[in-house]
Write an enzyme that holds these catalytic residues in place. Structure first.
Site, PDB file in Angstrom:
ATOM      1  N   LYS A  82      -6.630  -1.608   6.049  1.00 39.63           N
ATOM      2  CA  LYS A  82      -7.302  -2.029   7.275  1.00 39.63           C
ATOM      3  C   LYS A  82      -6.590  -1.561   8.529  1.00 39.63           C
ATOM      4  CE  LYS A  82     -10.448  -4.043   9.657  1.00 39.63           C
ATOM      5  NZ  LYS A  82     -11.696  -3.253   9.770  1.00 39.63           N
ATOM      6  N   GLU A 135     -20.318   8.349  12.893  1.00 46.63           N
ATOM      7  CA  GLU A 135     -19.921   7.028  12.406  1.00 46.63           C
ATOM      8  C   GLU A 135     -20.669   6.676  11.114  1.00 46.63           C
ATOM      9  OE1 GLU A 135     -17.582   5.124  12.824  1.00 46.63           O
ATOM     10  OE2 GLU A 135     -18.218   3.147  12.202  1.00 46.63           O
ATOM     11  N   LYS A 143     -18.777   5.931   7.579  1.00 43.96           N
ATOM     12  CA  LYS A 143     -18.964   4.684   6.811  1.00 43.96           C
ATOM     13  C   LYS A 143     -19.308   5.003   5.356  1.00 43.96           C
ATOM     14  CE  LYS A 143     -17.475   2.366   8.790  1.00 43.96           C
ATOM     15  NZ  LYS A 143     -16.937   2.421  10.102  1.00 43.96           N
ATOM     16  N   TRP A 145       0.902  -1.164   0.000  1.00 46.23           N
ATOM     17  CA  TRP A 145       0.000   0.000   0.000  1.00 46.23           C
ATOM     18  C   TRP A 145       0.930   1.200   0.000  1.00 46.23           C
ATOM     19  CZ3 TRP A 145      -1.220   4.166   3.323  1.00 46.23           C
ATOM     20  CH2 TRP A 145      -2.472   4.769   3.113  1.00 46.23           C
TER      21      TRP A 145
HETATM   22  C1  F6R Z   1     -13.235   3.163   9.811  1.00 45.78           C
HETATM   23  C2  F6R Z   1     -11.977   2.564  10.150  1.00 45.78           C
HETATM   24  C3  F6R Z   1     -10.863   3.449  10.627  1.00 45.78           C
HETATM   25  C4  F6R Z   1     -10.289   2.847  11.916  1.00 45.78           C
HETATM   26  C5  F6R Z   1      -9.056   3.635  12.372  1.00 45.78           C
HETATM   27  C6  F6R Z   1      -8.512   3.076  13.666  1.00 45.78           C
HETATM   28  O1  F6R Z   1     -14.120   2.222   9.277  1.00 45.78           O
HETATM   29  O2  F6R Z   1     -11.822   1.385  10.081  1.00 45.78           O
HETATM   30  O3  F6R Z   1     -11.293   4.751  10.839  1.00 45.78           O
HETATM   31  O4  F6R Z   1     -11.279   2.863  12.893  1.00 45.78           O
HETATM   32  O5  F6R Z   1      -8.062   3.581  11.389  1.00 45.78           O
HETATM   33  O6  F6R Z   1      -8.148   1.745  13.545  1.00 45.78           O
HETATM   34  P1  F6R Z   1      -8.017   0.786  14.780  1.00 45.78           P
HETATM   35  O7  F6R Z   1      -9.331   0.677  15.448  1.00 45.78           O
HETATM   36  O8  F6R Z   1      -7.549  -0.510  14.209  1.00 45.78           O
HETATM   37  O9  F6R Z   1      -6.992   1.414  15.694  1.00 45.78           O
END
Ligand code: F6R
Length: 608
Positions: A603, A481, A485, A74
């Site tokens: 992700k 949220e 989304k 990426w």
């Molecule tokens: C939204 C999303 C991102 C994560 C953010 C934090 O759908 O997935 O905004 O919430 O990058 O990621 P984590 O929770 O893995 O620290």
């Protein structure tokens, strides 16, 4: 951000690495490559595009090898081109390396290496590591890696091979995830357990700067000081089916529909319905410190930050404990008022988010106690925090977070209940809340039954360019949220607003082309939200209202009504977010977007 898979063993490494990369595609997906060791030395294949293309290329060439490392990229430094794709190979063609993370001082290192005559092929930060290892190599790869990394500032998960030591993969990590795994006479390295789960459930989590050496004889691990270390072998408890689509068109849809189960899993053994209370084993010994802390913070990014906002509102409303929510990326740089009497909760699905890890470090530097609310077991955040609670949502593959969010909010609700009871909430109130929480899975099932209706509404609005989401109280973070989304997966611009704020600015945007999603449950602000909806209608805006089951009045003013079961403000955010997840999903499908792998997103964001 990127994905790493490596294999050494008795079988052909190529299909193992390719299948692993395919499972990791959700993490990084603009180019990919593989380095294979054979009797003549290193053999390299790379493509810009999907792993499927790399697979096709390899099938034509009928490659076979017992050792290989692969990568999905990426792009961070340099666009997704053939040269910038990993593996990167040293100038003499002997070293190949795959990297996940970011090298902060790469410019200085690159200049130094270039002054020494080293010629770079790519624009990546990664290639400086190959150059450095090459410079430090005197016959032992792990020693060269250790020395080279002593010059590097940044985050990395690395797998490296050298043609002069053709049976060895050297692995190390700092601030980026990397696991090692063992099968029968075969050994694996991966940036995510999903890549190797088909072959092994016995994994080792490397700590920062530890080195793992994989050969056909086994795995050896070494500490930062180059001492052999014996690492614990962890058993992975989830199955391959849990990371596959299971008949759904997309992972995101599967994950949305799994929420009755995942919410139940987040509560299992923790909610005490008969006592109107909760028990959170992982932080039970910290409850006194949470209650008596001078400051309480939630820090997180994106969707997890929205969960933090809900946590803040619940802490203050029900437990009467003041608390702050901070974007992790801001927390680090704004000299936070945090000290030894502060509690900082880091919330994260992946447990690998670089900004959140940096915020944790900042809090620790200031002697605060840092607790984690994480999904991925054994992740960096889970290990960097003093104690914590796993949300048990299982692997989340769709890039847009859904089930992890509702599980985070479930855990925050349990924690609030526990604290609130200690702060004087009556038993009868506790029993009422616990009962509402216990009924969440069945109520979520009820909401999910409206998926077809939501899909129909989505068709009507899929061509919109902008959306406004309105909510009040705990439903304001739900509006944020919902908007996030939609933005992420359908690329429609969307904003979340506290409903009453609309008249202080955004109302100027409203016309017949502007859809408004109004979260309007029958709570104490119901009449006010109805007035906000009237204001929208007076300006010809189109309204999709989220209302409490049985509310007939709202039908007269909204264009469409989606119903949710009656809820306490404790459980409302979980129920209300689900129709919004479905709405964005169906809008994205209608627009032909790549739901599980939206453009420009990955992700887990392991760069700051
Ligand atoms: C939204 C999303 C991102 C994560 C953010 C934090 O759908 O997935 O905004 O919430 O990058 O990621 P984590 O929770 O893995 O620290």
């Amino acid at each position: 951000m990127c994905g790493i898979v490596g294999y050494v063993g008795q079988n052909n490494a190529v299909p193992v690495v390719i299948q692993g990369l395919q499972r990791l595609e959700y993490r990084g997906y603009d180019s990919c490559g593989i380095a294979m060791m054979n009797s003549e030395g290193l053999n390299l294949e790379k493509v810009t595009g999907k792993v499927m293309e790399l697979q096709g290329l390899l099938a034509q060439k009928k490659n076979s090898t017992s050792l290989a490392i692969g990568h999905t990229r990426w792009a961070t430094h340099g666009p997704p081109t053939f040269d910038n794709a990993h593996p990167h190979v040293s100038q003499d063609g002997k070293i190949a390396l795959v990297h996940n993370g970011i090298i902060e001082n790469y410019k200085v290192l690159r200049d130094e290496l270039e002054n020494d005559g080293y010629q770079f092929r790519s624009e990546t930060d990664t290639e400086v590591i190959v150059g450095l290892i090459s410079k430090c190599y005197h016959g032992n790869l792990e020693h060269a890696v250790r020395e080279a990394l002593s010059y590097v500032v940044g985050a990395y998960g690395l797998a490296i091979v050298h043609a002069d030591e053709p049976e060895k993969i050297v692995c190390t990590r700092k601030g980026a995830p990397l696991i090692l795994a063992m099968g029968e006479n075969e050994y694996f390295v991966a940036s995510d357990v999903a890549a190797i789960l088909h072959y092994s459930k016995d994994v080792i989590y490397l700590d920062n700067e530890e080195i793992g050496v994989l050969t056909p004889e086994g795995i050896e691990t070494y500490s930062v000081a180059d001492e052999p270390v014996v690492k614990k072998i962890h058993k992975i408890t989830f199955n391959l089916e849990e990371i596959e689509k299971g008949g759904y068109e997309h992972f995101m849809l599967k994950e949305i529909f799994s929420q009755p189960q995942t919410i139940y899993d987040a509560m299992r053994g923790r909610l005490l319905p008969e006592e109107g209370n909760a028990h959170l084993g992982g932080i039970e010994h910290m409850i006194g410190s949470i209650l008596h802390a001078d400051q309480r913070y939630f820090t997180a990014c994106g969707t997890s930050w929205h969960a933090g906002l809900i946590g803040e509102m619940m802490f203050e409303q029900f437990a009467r404990l003041p608390c702050e929510v901070e974007y992790a990326s801001e927390f680090r740089y704004r000299e936070p008022l945090v000290d030894a009497k502060s509690i900082v909760f880091a919330i994260s699905q992946s447990g690998e988010t670089a900004d959140t890890l940096a915020a944790i470090q900042e809090a620790k530097n200031r002697d605060a106690t840092v607790l984690g609310i994480c999904n991925v077991v054994g992740s960096s955040i889970a290990r960097e925090t003093e104690a914590g609670v796993y949300v048990h949502a299982g692997p989340e593959i769709g890039v847009a977070s859904t089930k992890a969010f509702t599980s985070q909010v479930t855990v925050l609700s349990l924690l609030t209940l526990k604290l609130a009871r200690l702060m004087g909430m009556s038993e009868s109130d506790g029993l009422e809340i616990a009962d509402a929480m216990q009924r969440l899975p069945e109520n979520v099932e009820w909401v999910l039954k409206q998926a077809d209706q939501i899909a129909e509404i989505a068709k009507l609005y899929a061509d919109a360019s902008n959306f406004l989401y309105l909510g009040r109280g705990v439903n304001f973070p739900v509006a944020l949220e919902g908007a996030l989304k939609l933005k992420e997966i359908s690329y429609i611009h969307a904003e979340g607003y506290p409903a009453a704020e609309m008249k202080h600015g955004p109302i100027a945007l409203i016309d017949k082309s502007m859809p408004i999603v109004a979260i309007a449950p029958q709570d104490k602000t119901y009449d006010k939200i109805l007035s906000n909806i009237e204001e929208v209608k007076a300006r010809h805006g189109r309204v999709i209202a989220l209302a409490t089951r049985g509310d007939e009045r709202i039908k007269d003013i909204a264009d469409h009504v989606l119903y949710v079961p009656p809820a306490l403000s404790f459980t409302a955010p979980i129920l209300n977010v689900i129709p919004l997840q479905l709405l964005s999903y169906y809008v994205a499908v209608e627009r032909g977007c790549n739901v599980d792998q939206p453009r420009n997103l990955a992700k887990s964001v392991t760069v700051e």
